[in-house]
Design a protein around this motif. Sequence first.
Motif: not given
Length: 161
Positions: A15-23, A124-125
Motif C-alpha cells: 500500500v505504501a509503495s502504491e501510494d508513493a507511485k501515485v504521489v 508526501r500527501s
Amino acid sequence: MSSRPRHEKSEPDPVASEDAKVVTVVLLASIIIGTFLRFLALDREPLWLDEIHSIQVALHASTISEALWNFINPSPTPPLYYLFIMGWAKVAGMTEMTLRLPSAVIGSLSLPIFYFGLKGVFGRSVGATANVMMAATLAKGTTTIQAAACEPHIADLAHFL
C-alpha cells in the motif's frame, strides 16, 4: 552461541509503495501542467505596472550603483532583480515574453522545490496536494481537488492563493 533474536527483513508494504507511485505521478503531472500554464500566455497581456516599474528602474540605470540606489527608494523588488533585468534585457530583448520569461522559469522551478520542502516537514500527501494547488493557480476557472490532504496547512495555502 548468542541469545540475541534474529531480525528478519520485513516485506515492503504494498500500500505504501502504491501510494508513493501515485504521489510521484501526481507530482510529475502537476509540474508539467504548472510549467505549461506559466509559459502559455506570457505575451498575451500587456506589461503590468509593477513590471513596467522594474524595467524602468533597471533600464534607466547606467551603472550597477544606480540600479542599487533605485532599490533604496521604496520598491518591493530585490536589488539583484534589477541587476538581472539590466543584463537580461540586453541579451534577450524587451518584449512581454522575454521580460516575463525569467519569472516563469523560476516559478516552474519552485514547484518541485516547494514539494520537497513540504514533504520533508509535513509528509508526501501534503506536499503533493500543495504542489497541485500551486500548479493550478494560473488555470482559468475554478479548480476542485478531491480526496486530498486536508490539514490546516493546506487550508492556509488555499486562502493565501
